[in-house]
Design an enzyme around this catalytic site. Sequence first.
Site, PDB file in Angstrom:
ATOM      1  N   ASP A 195      43.825  23.603  78.439  1.00  0.00           N
ATOM      2  CA  ASP A 195      44.949  23.331  79.327  1.00  0.00           C
ATOM      3  C   ASP A 195      44.976  24.490  80.326  1.00  0.00           C
ATOM      4  OD1 ASP A 195      47.475  22.300  80.266  1.00  0.00           O
ATOM      5  OD2 ASP A 195      48.398  23.980  79.211  1.00  0.00           O
ATOM      6  N   LEU A 196      45.639  24.295  81.455  1.00  0.00           N
ATOM      7  CA  LEU A 196      45.641  25.344  82.489  1.00  0.00           C
ATOM      8  C   LEU A 196      46.930  26.182  82.480  1.00  0.00           C
ATOM      9  CD1 LEU A 196      44.261  26.545  85.077  1.00  0.00           C
ATOM     10  CD2 LEU A 196      45.558  24.844  86.368  1.00  0.00           C
ATOM     11  N   ASP A 197      48.031  25.528  82.878  1.00  0.00           N
ATOM     12  CA  ASP A 197      49.295  26.248  83.064  1.00  0.00           C
ATOM     13  C   ASP A 197      49.824  26.757  81.719  1.00  0.00           C
ATOM     14  OD1 ASP A 197      49.550  25.603  85.914  1.00  0.00           O
ATOM     15  OD2 ASP A 197      49.886  23.547  85.234  1.00  0.00           O
ATOM     16  N   THR A 233      51.134  30.284  85.322  1.00  0.00           N
ATOM     17  CA  THR A 233      51.797  29.457  86.333  1.00  0.00           C
ATOM     18  C   THR A 233      52.902  28.573  85.750  1.00  0.00           C
ATOM     19  OG1 THR A 233      49.858  28.076  86.004  1.00  0.00           O
ATOM     20  CG2 THR A 233      49.981  29.273  88.089  1.00  0.00           C
ATOM     21  N   LYS A 269      56.795  20.834  79.797  1.00  0.00           N
ATOM     22  CA  LYS A 269      55.471  21.464  79.737  1.00  0.00           C
ATOM     23  C   LYS A 269      54.404  20.422  79.442  1.00  0.00           C
ATOM     24  CE  LYS A 269      56.583  26.222  78.602  1.00  0.00           C
ATOM     25  NZ  LYS A 269      56.564  27.260  77.573  1.00  0.00           N
ATOM     26  N   GLY A 270      53.370  20.391  80.259  1.00  0.00           N
ATOM     27  CA  GLY A 270      52.272  19.446  80.055  1.00  0.00           C
ATOM     28  C   GLY A 270      52.537  18.070  80.630  1.00  0.00           C
ATOM     29  N   ARG A 328      53.961  15.455  87.166  1.00  0.00           N
ATOM     30  CA  ARG A 328      55.028  15.699  88.152  1.00  0.00           C
ATOM     31  C   ARG A 328      56.000  14.516  88.193  1.00  0.00           C
ATOM     32  NH1 ARG A 328      52.660  16.537  93.910  1.00  0.00           N
ATOM     33  NH2 ARG A 328      51.251  17.809  92.667  1.00  0.00           N
ATOM     34  N   SER A 381      44.061  19.285  82.206  1.00  0.00           N
ATOM     35  CA  SER A 381      45.386  19.668  82.705  1.00  0.00           C
ATOM     36  C   SER A 381      46.077  18.495  83.377  1.00  0.00           C
ATOM     37  CB  SER A 381      45.227  20.803  83.728  1.00  0.00           C
ATOM     38  OG  SER A 381      46.402  20.968  84.477  1.00  0.00           O
ATOM     39  N   ALA A 382      47.407  18.458  83.272  1.00  0.00           N
ATOM     40  CA  ALA A 382      48.177  17.403  83.944  1.00  0.00           C
ATOM     41  C   ALA A 382      48.359  17.692  85.424  1.00  0.00           C
ATOM     42  CB  ALA A 382      49.551  17.287  83.280  1.00  0.00           C
ATOM     43  N   SER A 383      47.990  18.890  85.846  1.00  0.00           N
ATOM     44  CA  SER A 383      48.327  19.312  87.212  1.00  0.00           C
ATOM     45  C   SER A 383      47.371  18.791  88.272  1.00  0.00           C
ATOM     46  CB  SER A 383      48.365  20.834  87.282  1.00  0.00           C
ATOM     47  OG  SER A 383      48.620  21.242  88.604  1.00  0.00           O
ATOM     48  N   ASN A 430      47.315  20.295  91.014  1.00  0.00           N
ATOM     49  CA  ASN A 430      46.974  21.547  91.709  1.00  0.00           C
ATOM     50  C   ASN A 430      45.944  22.370  90.934  1.00  0.00           C
ATOM     51  OD1 ASN A 430      48.905  21.567  94.024  1.00  0.00           O
ATOM     52  ND2 ASN A 430      50.396  21.392  92.367  1.00  0.00           N
ATOM     53  N   LYS A 456      50.432  13.634  79.186  1.00  0.00           N
ATOM     54  CA  LYS A 456      50.519  14.058  77.788  1.00  0.00           C
ATOM     55  C   LYS A 456      51.925  13.714  77.297  1.00  0.00           C
ATOM     56  CE  LYS A 456      47.506  17.931  79.016  1.00  0.00           C
ATOM     57  NZ  LYS A 456      47.393  19.368  79.288  1.00  0.00           N
ATOM     58  N   GLU A 501      46.114  24.552  73.936  1.00  0.00           N
ATOM     59  CA  GLU A 501      47.343  24.059  74.574  1.00  0.00           C
ATOM     60  C   GLU A 501      48.555  24.936  74.289  1.00  0.00           C
ATOM     61  OE1 GLU A 501      49.192  22.155  76.257  1.00  0.00           O
ATOM     62  OE2 GLU A 501      47.864  20.613  76.992  1.00  0.00           O
ATOM     63  N   ASP A 502      49.421  25.079  75.304  1.00  0.00           N
ATOM     64  CA  ASP A 502      50.681  25.798  75.076  1.00  0.00           C
ATOM     65  C   ASP A 502      51.870  24.835  74.956  1.00  0.00           C
ATOM     66  OD1 ASP A 502      50.663  25.059  77.835  1.00  0.00           O
ATOM     67  OD2 ASP A 502      52.255  26.518  78.201  1.00  0.00           O
TER      68      ASP A 502
HETATM   69  C1  BG6 Z   1      51.245  20.744  83.828  1.00  0.00           C
HETATM   70  C2  BG6 Z   1      52.465  21.622  83.741  1.00  0.00           C
HETATM   71  O1  BG6 Z   1      50.095  21.513  83.593  1.00  0.00           O
HETATM   72  O2  BG6 Z   1      51.136  20.143  85.118  1.00  0.00           O
HETATM   73  C3  BG6 Z   1      53.709  20.847  84.155  1.00  0.00           C
HETATM   74  O3  BG6 Z   1      52.604  22.065  82.399  1.00  0.00           O
HETATM   75  C4  BG6 Z   1      53.506  20.217  85.525  1.00  0.00           C
HETATM   76  O4  BG6 Z   1      54.800  21.735  84.181  1.00  0.00           O
HETATM   77  C5  BG6 Z   1      52.261  19.344  85.487  1.00  0.00           C
HETATM   78  O5  BG6 Z   1      54.632  19.419  85.878  1.00  0.00           O
HETATM   79  C6  BG6 Z   1      51.970  18.673  86.822  1.00  0.00           C
HETATM   80  O6  BG6 Z   1      51.656  19.649  87.784  1.00  0.00           O
HETATM   81  P1  BG6 Z   1      51.496  19.387  89.338  1.00  0.00           P
HETATM   82  O7  BG6 Z   1      50.851  20.653  89.852  1.00  0.00           O
HETATM   83  O8  BG6 Z   1      50.611  18.192  89.509  1.00  0.00           O
HETATM   84  O9  BG6 Z   1      52.845  19.144  89.886  1.00  0.00           O
HETATM   85 MG    MG Z   2      50.385  24.133  79.711  1.00  0.00          MG
END
Ligand code: BG6
Ligand code: MG
Length: 228
Positions: free
Chosen positions: A12-14, A20, A48-49, A52, A117-119, A121, A148, A172-173
């Site tokens: 996982d990233l964040d 972050t 968390k995880g 958006r 990662s779910a992000s 970014n 997730k 994972e956190d």
């Molecule tokens: C996850 C974070 O890695 O990514 C969440 O734990 C975040 O807090 C999710 O909402 C989505 O991120 P992003 O950057 O696509 O808005």
């Molecule tokens: Mg995380």
Amino acid sequence: MEVNTFKGCIFDLDGVIVDTAHFHYLAWKKLANQLGFDFNELQNEALKGVSRKESLEYLLHLGGLHFSEVEKLELAESKNSHYIDMISNLDESALLPGAKKLLLELKDAGYKIALGSASKNARPVLESTGILPLFDFIADGNSTSKSKPDPAVFLIAATGIQLLPCECIVLEDAQKGIEAAIKGGFLSLGVGDEIALGQADHVVPNLENVNVNTLQHLYNFPIHSTIS
Ligand code: BG6
Ligand code: MG
């Protein structure tokens, strides 16, 4: 005696590799405050995880607010621009203790490394912290819309590094991330609070003292023992 061993790691990233997670929280808090209510760190644990889109639904539910789909897209965009402002100066110093060392060790030892990662970014964050080249495959918020605890992002990551779930350790956190790992049939390492992440196979407070030897010790286990 045959030994079943892990062959790769899905990070996982964040909150695991990069510091972050707190910025995601602050960006949601800023949006909540703009909408007229407060949002605290305890409430943020549930986000968390989480993607958006789903995070926004949860936040609006907390605030008892209703918006049209178009307005929701604008609100999600607004949270994202708060977040992007907050990470605009991100560099290697944002890497969490032990993360880069572990990635380098795993790579040197020949293990496959993927991001799960779910992000959306994730790539720019990996680029600005200088660790993108260490990954064999990136599965992120652009790879699936399933959030997730659905295991989709980890399953895509495992396919990307050509391993079975049972051959990968998910680090994972987030409670929902550990839930996703278990649902997908992965090995799991919780990184953070022992109670919150108690469902994981093992939990460590952070990656500072985790190295390849630690993982080999924790996750190499006999699958058949013959008594002779
Ligand atoms: C996850 C974070 O890695 O990514 C969440 O734990 C975040 O807090 C999710 O909402 C989505 O991120 P992003 O950057 O696509 O808005
Ligand atoms: Mg995380």
